[in-house]
Scaffold this motif. Structure first.
Motif, PDB file in Angstrom:
ATOM      1  N   ALA A  24       0.819  -1.209   0.000  1.00 56.34           N
ATOM      2  CA  ALA A  24       0.000   0.000   0.000  1.00 56.34           C
ATOM      3  C   ALA A  24       0.853   1.260   0.000  1.00 56.34           C
ATOM      4  O   ALA A  24       0.507   2.260  -0.639  1.00 56.34           O
ATOM      5  CB  ALA A  24      -0.928  -0.009   1.204  1.00 56.34           C
ATOM      6  N   THR A  28      -1.047   5.824   1.375  1.00 52.14           N
ATOM      7  CA  THR A  28      -2.321   5.099   1.389  1.00 52.14           C
ATOM      8  C   THR A  28      -2.581   4.475   2.753  1.00 52.14           C
ATOM      9  O   THR A  28      -3.705   4.533   3.274  1.00 52.14           O
ATOM     10  CB  THR A  28      -2.325   4.013   0.298  1.00 52.14           C
ATOM     11  OG1 THR A  28      -2.219   4.645  -0.982  1.00 52.14           O
ATOM     12  CG2 THR A  28      -3.606   3.191   0.348  1.00 52.14           C
ATOM     13  N   ALA A  29      -1.560   3.872   3.350  1.00 51.10           N
ATOM     14  CA  ALA A  29      -1.746   3.255   4.668  1.00 51.10           C
ATOM     15  C   ALA A  29      -2.093   4.301   5.719  1.00 51.10           C
ATOM     16  O   ALA A  29      -2.919   4.063   6.607  1.00 51.10           O
ATOM     17  CB  ALA A  29      -0.492   2.487   5.068  1.00 51.10           C
ATOM     18  N   ALA A 187      -6.724  -0.229   3.339  1.00 51.64           N
ATOM     19  CA  ALA A 187      -5.794   0.233   2.308  1.00 51.64           C
ATOM     20  C   ALA A 187      -6.072  -0.452   0.979  1.00 51.64           C
ATOM     21  O   ALA A 187      -6.000   0.176  -0.092  1.00 51.64           O
ATOM     22  CB  ALA A 187      -4.357  -0.028   2.746  1.00 51.64           C
ATOM     23  N   ASP A 188      -6.409  -1.734   1.014  1.00 52.01           N
ATOM     24  CA  ASP A 188      -6.730  -2.460  -0.204  1.00 52.01           C
ATOM     25  C   ASP A 188      -7.960  -1.864  -0.884  1.00 52.01           C
ATOM     26  O   ASP A 188      -8.006  -1.712  -2.116  1.00 52.01           O
ATOM     27  CB  ASP A 188      -6.955  -3.935   0.119  1.00 52.01           C
ATOM     28  CG  ASP A 188      -7.089  -4.780  -1.127  1.00 52.01           C
ATOM     29  OD1 ASP A 188      -6.137  -4.802  -1.935  1.00 52.01           O
ATOM     30  OD2 ASP A 188      -8.144  -5.419  -1.306  1.00 52.01           O
ATOM     31  N   ARG A 190      -8.941   1.256  -0.609  1.00 48.15           N
ATOM     32  CA  ARG A 190      -8.540   2.551  -1.143  1.00 48.15           C
ATOM     33  C   ARG A 190      -7.793   2.392  -2.460  1.00 48.15           C
ATOM     34  O   ARG A 190      -8.004   3.168  -3.406  1.00 48.15           O
ATOM     35  CB  ARG A 190      -7.649   3.302  -0.144  1.00 48.15           C
ATOM     36  CG  ARG A 190      -8.374   3.877   1.057  1.00 48.15           C
ATOM     37  CD  ARG A 190      -7.440   4.760   1.876  1.00 48.15           C
ATOM     38  NE  ARG A 190      -7.035   5.933   1.117  1.00 48.15           N
ATOM     39  CZ  ARG A 190      -7.711   7.082   1.083  1.00 48.15           C
ATOM     40  NH1 ARG A 190      -8.837   7.206   1.761  1.00 48.15           N
ATOM     41  NH2 ARG A 190      -7.260   8.097   0.384  1.00 48.15           N
ATOM     42  N   LEU A 191      -6.925   1.402  -2.531  1.00 44.40           N
ATOM     43  CA  LEU A 191      -6.163   1.188  -3.767  1.00 44.40           C
ATOM     44  C   LEU A 191      -7.095   0.853  -4.926  1.00 44.40           C
ATOM     45  O   LEU A 191      -6.895   1.326  -6.054  1.00 44.40           O
ATOM     46  CB  LEU A 191      -5.133   0.074  -3.562  1.00 44.40           C
ATOM     47  CG  LEU A 191      -3.944   0.427  -2.661  1.00 44.40           C
ATOM     48  CD1 LEU A 191      -3.122  -0.823  -2.370  1.00 44.40           C
ATOM     49  CD2 LEU A 191      -3.068   1.503  -3.311  1.00 44.40           C
TER      50      LEU A 191
END
Length: 230
Positions: A24, A28-29, A187-188, A190-191
């Motif tokens: 991430a 992002t994290a 985070a996943d 968001r990605l």
């Protein structure tokens, strides 16, 4: 006399959680965690294009004294990241290529230090990544007690032993291991959302439309005109 400790054991996050947060990246994290855990901007990357994530082994040192860094090497395990602080501000070069060689032999991924490093050209050649407050050739002594694996403050952020540390070109993030899985999942998501937005922006969609910002601009009194009034 104050007590000083070398704590041998810390609780580490699951490797798959650490790997997910590394993928991430810091920005992002940090967003996924609710904007907590970010070190200040003074501690910055001394190389480009490197991202690491691992469990924090923390060190509290007397300024200008790297004795406790040497003591910390023994308790490091593969996948750890050494986080070094001083009890008062310091920019002395407390870490160089010899300590990096010792840490690499223990499987340590890199160093975050709220002080100085030296031998930076050799560290880059070695591929041993460091994030530091300064690069400074000033040497240090080995004379004063400190502690290993106690809570420390690095550039304004509390870092606890076993925290998940993520470091890249954007800075350094420290998260409680107990929140790692939750933040990795966020985070996943968001990605995935960012990938969709990137496609829309690449196709020509404007940010003001993608984020529905036109009503906000109007509410704030921002007017669109062809020319400034005479």
């Amino acid at each position: 006399m104050a007590s000083h400790y070398v704590v041998r054991h810390v609780d580490r996050a699951a490797p798959e959680t650490v790997a997910a947060l590394r993928a991430a990246g810091v920005a992002t994290a940090h967003e996924a965690a609710g904007r907590i855990g970010l070190l200040g901007p003074a501690v910055r990357a001394r190389q480009s294009g490197v991202t690491i994530a691992g469990s924090a082994i923390t060190v509290s040192c007397h300024p200008g004294d790297n004795l406790m860094i040497h003591a910390a090497v023994e308790v490091c395990r593969p996948g750890d990241i050494l986080v070094v602080t001083t009890t008062s501000p310091s920019t002395d070069g407390m870490f160089g290529d010899l300590l990096a060689t010792s840490l690499r032999a223990r499987g340590v991924l890199g160093l975050v230090i709220d002080a100085g490093v030296r031998d930076i050209a050799t560290l880059r050649e070695m591929g041993f990544p460091v994030w530091s407050r300064a690069i400074h050739a000033q040497g240090t002594v080995k004379a004063s007690p400190g502690s290993v694996n106690v809570p420390v403050v690095a550039d304004g952020q509390i870092v606890r032993p076993g925290d998940i540390v993520v470091a890249d070109d954007d800075g350094v993030l420290a998260l409680p291991a107990t929140r790692g899985a939750e933040v990795a999942a966020a985070a996943d998501r968001r990605l995935a959302a960012e990938a969709h937005k990137r496609e829309q922006l690449a196709s020509g969609t404007l940010g003001v439309d993608l984020y529905d910002l036109r009503p906000l601009l109007a509410e704030l009194g921002v007017r669109y005109v062809d020319r400034l009034p005479s």
